[in-house]
Scaffold this motif. Structure first.
Motif, mmCIF file in Angstrom:
data_model
loop_
_atom_site.group_PDB
_atom_site.id
_atom_site.type_symbol
_atom_site.label_atom_id
_atom_site.label_comp_id
_atom_site.label_asym_id
_atom_site.label_seq_id
_atom_site.Cartn_x
_atom_site.Cartn_y
_atom_site.Cartn_z
ATOM 1 N N PHE A 140 54.877 95.983 32.660
ATOM 2 C CA PHE A 140 53.606 96.694 32.757
ATOM 3 C C PHE A 140 52.680 95.964 33.717
ATOM 4 C CE2 PHE A 140 54.912 98.338 28.604
ATOM 5 C CZ PHE A 140 54.554 99.677 28.714
ATOM 6 N N ALA A 141 51.931 96.731 34.492
ATOM 7 C CA ALA A 141 50.819 96.179 35.263
ATOM 8 C C ALA A 141 49.605 96.196 34.342
ATOM 9 C CB ALA A 141 50.560 97.012 36.509
ATOM 10 N N MET A 142 49.037 95.043 34.106
ATOM 11 C CA MET A 142 47.951 94.919 33.123
ATOM 12 C C MET A 142 46.568 95.048 33.735
ATOM 13 S SD MET A 142 49.584 94.359 30.248
ATOM 14 C CE MET A 142 48.421 93.579 29.127
ATOM 15 N N ASP A 143 46.490 95.142 35.061
ATOM 16 C CA ASP A 143 45.181 95.103 35.722
ATOM 17 C C ASP A 143 44.344 96.360 35.501
ATOM 18 O OD1 ASP A 143 46.758 96.744 37.245
ATOM 19 O OD2 ASP A 143 46.631 95.558 39.083
ATOM 20 N N GLY A 144 44.937 97.383 34.894
ATOM 21 C CA GLY A 144 44.168 98.590 34.629
ATOM 22 C C GLY A 144 43.294 98.490 33.387
ATOM 23 N N ALA A 153 50.755 86.339 35.072
ATOM 24 C CA ALA A 153 51.089 87.378 36.042
ATOM 25 C C ALA A 153 51.862 88.473 35.320
ATOM 26 C CB ALA A 153 51.917 86.807 37.191
ATOM 27 N N SER A 154 52.097 89.572 36.010
ATOM 28 C CA SER A 154 52.957 90.622 35.466
ATOM 29 C C SER A 154 53.894 91.118 36.559
ATOM 30 C CB SER A 154 52.123 91.790 34.911
ATOM 31 O OG SER A 154 51.374 92.418 35.945
ATOM 32 N N VAL A 155 55.033 91.602 36.123
ATOM 33 C CA VAL A 155 56.030 92.161 37.040
ATOM 34 C C VAL A 155 56.558 93.445 36.418
ATOM 35 C CG1 VAL A 155 57.792 90.651 36.028
ATOM 36 C CG2 VAL A 155 58.249 91.773 38.207
ATOM 37 N N VAL A 296 64.261 87.615 35.815
ATOM 38 C CA VAL A 296 64.225 86.322 36.500
ATOM 39 C C VAL A 296 62.821 86.020 37.005
ATOM 40 C CG1 VAL A 296 65.054 85.013 38.498
ATOM 41 C CG2 VAL A 296 66.664 86.365 37.146
ATOM 42 N N LYS A 297 62.171 87.016 37.619
ATOM 43 C CA LYS A 297 60.825 86.818 38.153
ATOM 44 C C LYS A 297 59.839 86.477 37.035
ATOM 45 C CE LYS A 297 57.417 86.845 41.107
ATOM 46 N NZ LYS A 297 57.220 85.662 41.977
ATOM 47 N N THR A 298 59.993 87.118 35.885
ATOM 48 C CA THR A 298 59.128 86.823 34.745
ATOM 49 C C THR A 298 59.271 85.362 34.332
ATOM 50 O OG1 THR A 298 59.221 89.098 33.937
ATOM 51 C CG2 THR A 298 58.664 87.410 32.330
ATOM 52 N N PHE A 299 60.512 84.885 34.285
ATOM 53 C CA PHE A 299 60.716 83.469 33.947
ATOM 54 C C PHE A 299 60.068 82.566 34.994
ATOM 55 C CE2 PHE A 299 62.845 79.499 34.806
ATOM 56 C CZ PHE A 299 62.736 78.867 33.580
ATOM 57 N N LEU A 300 60.287 82.863 36.268
ATOM 58 C CA LEU A 300 59.755 82.003 37.328
ATOM 59 C C LEU A 300 58.231 81.962 37.302
ATOM 60 C CD1 LEU A 300 62.165 82.952 40.260
ATOM 61 C CD2 LEU A 300 62.215 80.887 38.844
ATOM 62 N N PHE A 316 50.301 90.505 40.398
ATOM 63 C CA PHE A 316 51.266 91.547 40.049
ATOM 64 C C PHE A 316 52.374 91.597 41.082
ATOM 65 C CE2 PHE A 316 52.866 95.891 40.669
ATOM 66 C CZ PHE A 316 53.461 96.098 39.432
ATOM 67 N N THR A 317 53.623 91.694 40.624
ATOM 68 C CA THR A 317 54.774 91.847 41.501
ATOM 69 C C THR A 317 55.504 93.123 41.132
ATOM 70 O OG1 THR A 317 55.055 89.447 41.696
ATOM 71 C CG2 THR A 317 56.925 90.822 42.326
#
Length: 348
Positions: A140-144, A153-155, A296-300, A316-317
């Motif tokens: 989810f993008a949380m910026d909303g 961060a979120s991806v 993987v990106k979430t872990f990084l 956000f990615t």
């Protein structure tokens, strides 16, 4: 008290969770066979800078998208010498609160959450904030949200970009293509995001392609078969199909076959079943968004902050959209090829 608050919020939270190319109304697919090519080389393990343990709160491990993402998270943790504690909320708001409480009590060094909704995600983020534990978010993008809490961060998958990529890919194959859009279910927000991307591509392409019909099959194979059959019977001419997920692509294909017709089908997501359909000639192309990259990106994101004190370059990615055509599947990254996902991000 927190459990009571979670239950009180339950009626107000809409479940907008859906895998790229799928939705909560569609059953999880059984993984099909994977590419025959040799797997990507496993990155060399490097010792973590501290003896770290990360928690992971899953939305529902029976969901194929969430399962592969969680496994990718665990794989990346192994490569960096980090222990993991994976807890399954089983699509329950109360269970997600219990899981967060458990991780806080265990004193983990960081937490990644795969929320049921953005509102519920914010609730979990704030619980981690109160405990002083770094937290990151996926899917989810949380910026909303007005107040999402303090997260690293979120991806997540951006459905509009997938819809846009699908229409542009078709335009590259056949100028003047007449497209039947076999769309997902209205109302949950997922199809609507796909439609935004489709509309954006159409506006940019002008008269190079045309959507001749948009019919909703609600992510289901049998309904896709029915609406495609009805469209063929109506005499509407089309020479391409954009199916909103692989299950609907299967229904469209069977309807074409039964009617003695042919039309290339473009689908989304890049699931194991989607890969097999590329191999079998059912799909002409798939706009893949490998969930292995999400895990993987979430872990990084979490590891960079906890172990190295670094914030991600972007808050956000979006998952990359990788078009894969039936004639050349070399760019396909399987949902369970965690090494390939790790390598993809290392190159980036």
């Amino acid at each position: 008290m927190k459990k009571i608050l979670a239950l009180a919020l339950a009626a107000a939270l809409a479940l907008s969770l859906a895998a790229c190319g799928g939705a909560t109304s569609a059953p999880a697919s059984t993984p099909a066979s994977q590419p025959a090519s040799a797997p990507a080389s496993t990155p060399a393990s490097e010792p973590a800078k501290a003896d770290l343990t990360f928690g992971y709160i899953a939305y529902d491990m029976s969901d194929i998208w969430n399962e592969y993402s969680a496994r990718a998270f665990e794989y990346a943790a192994e490569q960096n010498g980090v222990k993991t504690v994976v807890l399954d909320s089983k699509n329950s708001l109360e269970e997600s609160i219990t899981a967060m409480e458990s991780l806080i009590q265990q004193g983990v060094d960081g937490i990644s959450i795969f929320p049921i909704s953005t509102e519920q995600g914010a609730q979990l983020v704030k619980m981690a904030n109160e405990a002083g534990i770094p937290v990151t978010v996926e899917n989810f993008a949380m910026d909303g949200l007005e107040d999402p809490g303090d997260y690293i961060a979120s991806v997540a998958c951006e459905y509009d970009k997938i819809g846009e990529a699908a229409i542009k890919w078709i335009a590259e194959q056949k100028e003047g293509a007449k497209i039947f859009f076999c769309a997902g279910q209205e109302g949950a927000g997922v199809y609507e995001k796909y439609q935004e991307g489709v509309d954006r591509a159409l506006a940019e392409l002008g008269d190079k392609v045309e959507i001749v019909s948009t019919l909703h099959a609600d992510w289901l194979t049998d309904k896709a078969y029915n609406v495609t059959t009805d469209l063929i019977s109506s005499g509407t001419e089309f020479d391409y199909i954009f199916a909103n997920n692989d299950m609907m692509a299967q229904g469209c294909y069977q309807a074409l076959k039964d009617a003695g017709k042919e039309a290339p089908i473009v689908s989304t997501g890049g699931s194991p079943d989607g890969y097999q359909m590329l191999q079998d000639g059912i799909e002409a192309a798939n706009m893949t968004a490998p969930v292995s990259i999400q895990g993987v990106k979430t872990f990084l994101n979490l590891y960079g902050k906890v172990a190295e004190g670094k914030d991600p370059a972007e808050k956000f990615t979006a998952l990359p959209v990788i078009p894969v055509a039936a004639g050349d599947t070399s760019s396909y990254i399987a949902w369970d090829d965690y090494a390939a996902a790790y390598e993809y991000l290392s190159k980036g």
